[in-house]
Design a protein around this motif. Structure first.
Motif, PDB file in Angstrom:
ATOM      1  N   SER A 119       1.135  -1.140   0.077  1.00 37.24           N
ATOM      2  CA  SER A 119      -0.040   0.019  -0.144  1.00 37.24           C
ATOM      3  C   SER A 119       0.806   1.141  -0.086  1.00 37.24           C
ATOM      4  O   SER A 119       1.927   1.441   0.768  1.00 37.24           O
ATOM      5  CB  SER A 119      -0.662   0.060   1.380  1.00 37.24           C
ATOM      6  OG  SER A 119      -1.898  -0.871   1.108  1.00 37.24           O
ATOM      7  N   ILE A 120       0.875   2.033  -1.014  1.00 35.38           N
ATOM      8  CA  ILE A 120       1.463   3.363  -1.018  1.00 35.38           C
ATOM      9  C   ILE A 120       0.705   4.521  -1.521  1.00 35.38           C
ATOM     10  O   ILE A 120      -0.447   4.349  -2.363  1.00 35.38           O
ATOM     11  CB  ILE A 120       2.643   2.997  -2.086  1.00 35.38           C
ATOM     12  CG1 ILE A 120       3.746   4.038  -1.936  1.00 35.38           C
ATOM     13  CG2 ILE A 120       1.955   2.536  -3.215  1.00 35.38           C
ATOM     14  CD1 ILE A 120       4.899   3.670  -2.979  1.00 35.38           C
ATOM     15  N   LYS A 121       0.818   5.742  -1.077  1.00 36.59           N
ATOM     16  CA  LYS A 121       0.249   6.737  -1.548  1.00 36.59           C
ATOM     17  C   LYS A 121       0.426   6.787  -3.118  1.00 36.59           C
ATOM     18  O   LYS A 121       1.771   6.736  -3.617  1.00 36.59           O
ATOM     19  CB  LYS A 121       0.853   8.114  -0.754  1.00 36.59           C
ATOM     20  CG  LYS A 121       0.443   8.051   0.589  1.00 36.59           C
ATOM     21  CD  LYS A 121       1.117   9.444   1.169  1.00 36.59           C
ATOM     22  CE  LYS A 121       0.795   9.476   2.520  1.00 36.59           C
ATOM     23  NZ  LYS A 121       1.152  10.402   3.253  1.00 36.59           N
ATOM     24  N   PRO A 122      -0.759   7.388  -3.994  1.00 34.72           N
ATOM     25  CA  PRO A 122      -0.399   7.420  -5.316  1.00 34.72           C
ATOM     26  C   PRO A 122       0.615   8.446  -5.828  1.00 34.72           C
ATOM     27  O   PRO A 122       1.247   7.799  -6.829  1.00 34.72           O
ATOM     28  CB  PRO A 122      -2.118   8.090  -5.704  1.00 34.72           C
ATOM     29  CG  PRO A 122      -2.761   7.759  -4.456  1.00 34.72           C
ATOM     30  CD  PRO A 122      -1.953   7.622  -3.256  1.00 34.72           C
ATOM     31  N   ALA A 128      -1.900   1.644  -5.069  1.00 33.32           N
ATOM     32  CA  ALA A 128      -2.329   3.052  -4.835  1.00 33.32           C
ATOM     33  C   ALA A 128      -3.415   3.170  -3.859  1.00 33.32           C
ATOM     34  O   ALA A 128      -4.680   2.904  -4.099  1.00 33.32           O
ATOM     35  CB  ALA A 128      -2.252   3.928  -6.265  1.00 33.32           C
ATOM     36  N   THR A 129      -3.248   4.194  -2.689  1.00 34.03           N
ATOM     37  CA  THR A 129      -4.328   4.054  -1.745  1.00 34.03           C
ATOM     38  C   THR A 129      -5.261   5.240  -2.319  1.00 34.03           C
ATOM     39  O   THR A 129      -5.228   5.748  -3.460  1.00 34.03           O
ATOM     40  CB  THR A 129      -3.629   4.351  -0.473  1.00 34.03           C
ATOM     41  OG1 THR A 129      -3.037   5.473  -0.716  1.00 34.03           O
ATOM     42  CG2 THR A 129      -2.821   3.299  -0.244  1.00 34.03           C
ATOM     43  N   THR A 130      -6.236   5.479  -1.486  1.00 42.97           N
ATOM     44  CA  THR A 130      -7.239   6.560  -1.780  1.00 42.97           C
ATOM     45  C   THR A 130      -6.603   7.908  -2.305  1.00 42.97           C
ATOM     46  O   THR A 130      -5.435   8.297  -1.839  1.00 42.97           O
ATOM     47  CB  THR A 130      -7.948   6.702  -0.617  1.00 42.97           C
ATOM     48  OG1 THR A 130      -8.641   5.671  -0.092  1.00 42.97           O
ATOM     49  CG2 THR A 130      -8.995   7.773  -0.846  1.00 42.97           C
ATOM     50  N   PRO A 131      -6.977   8.536  -3.442  1.00 37.59           N
ATOM     51  CA  PRO A 131      -8.111   8.207  -3.941  1.00 37.59           C
ATOM     52  C   PRO A 131      -8.447   7.217  -5.117  1.00 37.59           C
ATOM     53  O   PRO A 131      -9.209   6.606  -5.558  1.00 37.59           O
ATOM     54  CB  PRO A 131      -8.879   9.367  -4.708  1.00 37.59           C
ATOM     55  CG  PRO A 131      -7.414  10.155  -4.966  1.00 37.59           C
ATOM     56  CD  PRO A 131      -6.443   9.522  -3.999  1.00 37.59           C
ATOM     57  N   GLU A 132      -7.354   6.555  -5.311  1.00 42.65           N
ATOM     58  CA  GLU A 132      -7.459   5.478  -6.722  1.00 42.65           C
ATOM     59  C   GLU A 132      -7.638   4.244  -6.112  1.00 42.65           C
ATOM     60  O   GLU A 132      -8.346   3.618  -7.005  1.00 42.65           O
ATOM     61  CB  GLU A 132      -5.940   5.471  -7.257  1.00 42.65           C
ATOM     62  CG  GLU A 132      -5.321   6.784  -7.987  1.00 42.65           C
ATOM     63  CD  GLU A 132      -4.138   6.734  -8.736  1.00 42.65           C
ATOM     64  OE1 GLU A 132      -3.655   5.600  -9.213  1.00 42.65           O
ATOM     65  OE2 GLU A 132      -3.407   7.625  -8.711  1.00 42.65           O
ATOM     66  N   GLU A 136      11.310   8.071 -10.930  1.00 41.27           N
ATOM     67  CA  GLU A 136      11.738   9.106 -10.230  1.00 41.27           C
ATOM     68  C   GLU A 136      11.894   8.779  -8.436  1.00 41.27           C
ATOM     69  O   GLU A 136      12.898   9.483  -8.157  1.00 41.27           O
ATOM     70  CB  GLU A 136      10.692  10.010 -10.351  1.00 41.27           C
ATOM     71  CG  GLU A 136      10.396  10.607 -11.656  1.00 41.27           C
ATOM     72  CD  GLU A 136       9.010  11.490 -11.906  1.00 41.27           C
ATOM     73  OE1 GLU A 136       8.242  11.577 -10.838  1.00 41.27           O
ATOM     74  OE2 GLU A 136       8.744  11.792 -12.814  1.00 41.27           O
ATOM     75  N   LYS A 137      11.503   7.697  -8.193  1.00 41.54           N
ATOM     76  CA  LYS A 137      11.581   7.201  -6.913  1.00 41.54           C
ATOM     77  C   LYS A 137      12.144   5.836  -6.879  1.00 41.54           C
ATOM     78  O   LYS A 137      11.559   5.053  -7.688  1.00 41.54           O
ATOM     79  CB  LYS A 137      10.383   7.554  -6.047  1.00 41.54           C
ATOM     80  CG  LYS A 137      10.439   7.085  -4.670  1.00 41.54           C
ATOM     81  CD  LYS A 137       9.027   7.214  -3.730  1.00 41.54           C
ATOM     82  CE  LYS A 137       9.205   7.043  -2.561  1.00 41.54           C
ATOM     83  NZ  LYS A 137       9.182   5.622  -1.964  1.00 41.54           N
ATOM     84  N   TYR A 138      13.179   5.553  -6.147  1.00 40.40           N
ATOM     85  CA  TYR A 138      13.830   4.175  -6.375  1.00 40.40           C
ATOM     86  C   TYR A 138      14.040   3.386  -4.989  1.00 40.40           C
ATOM     87  O   TYR A 138      14.652   2.706  -5.020  1.00 40.40           O
ATOM     88  CB  TYR A 138      15.034   4.043  -7.286  1.00 40.40           C
ATOM     89  CG  TYR A 138      16.317   4.978  -6.977  1.00 40.40           C
ATOM     90  CD1 TYR A 138      17.173   4.725  -5.850  1.00 40.40           C
ATOM     91  CD2 TYR A 138      16.364   6.270  -7.412  1.00 40.40           C
ATOM     92  CE1 TYR A 138      18.263   5.422  -5.661  1.00 40.40           C
ATOM     93  CE2 TYR A 138      17.195   7.147  -7.097  1.00 40.40           C
ATOM     94  CZ  TYR A 138      18.266   6.702  -6.435  1.00 40.40           C
ATOM     95  OH  TYR A 138      19.267   7.710  -5.837  1.00 40.40           O
ATOM     96  N   VAL A 139      13.662   4.004  -3.821  1.00 41.39           N
ATOM     97  CA  VAL A 139      13.806   3.693  -2.746  1.00 41.39           C
ATOM     98  C   VAL A 139      12.416   4.022  -1.974  1.00 41.39           C
ATOM     99  O   VAL A 139      12.230   5.208  -1.854  1.00 41.39           O
ATOM    100  CB  VAL A 139      14.919   4.438  -1.693  1.00 41.39           C
ATOM    101  CG1 VAL A 139      15.156   3.739  -0.518  1.00 41.39           C
ATOM    102  CG2 VAL A 139      16.291   4.374  -2.490  1.00 41.39           C
ATOM    103  N   GLU A 140      12.038   2.803  -1.454  1.00 40.84           N
ATOM    104  CA  GLU A 140      10.753   2.955  -0.687  1.00 40.84           C
ATOM    105  C   GLU A 140      10.774   2.817   0.748  1.00 40.84           C
ATOM    106  O   GLU A 140      11.652   1.771   1.058  1.00 40.84           O
ATOM    107  CB  GLU A 140       9.691   1.650  -1.156  1.00 40.84           C
ATOM    108  CG  GLU A 140       8.536   1.669  -0.538  1.00 40.84           C
ATOM    109  CD  GLU A 140       7.645   3.105  -0.162  1.00 40.84           C
ATOM    110  OE1 GLU A 140       6.777   3.134   0.453  1.00 40.84           O
ATOM    111  OE2 GLU A 140       7.643   4.039  -1.306  1.00 40.84           O
ATOM    112  N   LEU A 141      10.424   3.589   1.368  1.00 44.56           N
ATOM    113  CA  LEU A 141      10.717   3.518   2.826  1.00 44.56           C
ATOM    114  C   LEU A 141       9.630   2.936   3.652  1.00 44.56           C
ATOM    115  O   LEU A 141       8.343   3.081   3.478  1.00 44.56           O
ATOM    116  CB  LEU A 141      10.714   5.300   3.462  1.00 44.56           C
ATOM    117  CG  LEU A 141      11.975   5.964   2.908  1.00 44.56           C
ATOM    118  CD1 LEU A 141      11.685   7.458   3.295  1.00 44.56           C
ATOM    119  CD2 LEU A 141      13.202   5.472   3.300  1.00 44.56           C
ATOM    120  N   ARG A 142       9.953   2.244   4.852  1.00 42.04           N
ATOM    121  CA  ARG A 142       8.968   1.494   5.511  1.00 42.04           C
ATOM    122  C   ARG A 142       9.802   1.591   7.044  1.00 42.04           C
ATOM    123  O   ARG A 142      10.467   1.749   7.384  1.00 42.04           O
ATOM    124  CB  ARG A 142       8.765   0.081   5.298  1.00 42.04           C
ATOM    125  CG  ARG A 142       8.096   0.045   3.909  1.00 42.04           C
ATOM    126  CD  ARG A 142       6.646   0.203   3.776  1.00 42.04           C
ATOM    127  NE  ARG A 142       6.271   1.090   2.776  1.00 42.04           N
ATOM    128  CZ  ARG A 142       4.953   1.068   2.450  1.00 42.04           C
ATOM    129  NH1 ARG A 142       3.851   0.322   2.979  1.00 42.04           N
ATOM    130  NH2 ARG A 142       4.481   1.636   1.407  1.00 42.04           N
TER     131      ARG A 142
END
Length: 148
Positions: A6-9, A41-45, A19-25
């Motif tokens: 789950s990730i922000k759109p 992609a979370t809300t609204p998608e 454009e982004k190659y590192v996801e943070l958790r």
């Protein structure tokens, strides 16, 4: 292995555009490196919009990780510090080979395929059947061979 992330759109689309190659958790997946992530992609998608290969997972203190992720995480220093406020460890997942799906897999479609499905707060491990479903709903073939 395939994880549903789950990730922000805005971040999901940045990953798909390279454009982004590192996801943070805040917590690390229990996976070896070189696994696949389905980007939900979370809300609204509220849809799976692509997949990406995770090639490396790094767990460190937030301060140590910042030195490694500053250029690839799509966050400024203040936003990064707020995200990890109070955390003793930080996780960076380096991703590559983004593949947008030609037709996003909606939350409604996922719930039809998997009754009772709720999107994860962070990520969820998908079964082999769920992995196949994600890709077939996306209109692709051959994903099973790519994702293992």
């Amino acid at each position: 292995m395939l994880l549903l992330l789950s990730i922000k759109p805005r971040f999901a689309h940045m990953i798909l555009r390279g454009e982004k190659y590192v996801e943070l958790r805040r917590r690390a997946p229990r996976c070896p490196t070189d696994f696949w992530l389905a980007l939900y992609a979370t809300t609204p998608e509220r849809a799976v919009i692509g997949v990406v290969r995770a090639r490396q997972v790094v767990v460190a203190t937030p301060e140590e990780l910042w030195e490694q992720v500053e250029d690839g995480c799509a966050l400024g220093g203040d936003e990064y510090r707020r995200y990890y406020e109070g955390a003793r460890r930080a996780v960076g997942i380096w991703v590559e080979a983004p593949i947008p799906v030609p037709k996003p897999v909606s939350l409604e479609s996922l719930r039809i395929a998997w009754p009772g499905f709720q999107p994860p707060r962070s990520f969820a491990y998908l079964s082999h059947e769920q992995k196949r479903d994600v890709w077939s709903h996306a209109g692709q073939c051959g994903f099973g061979e790519m994702a293992g």
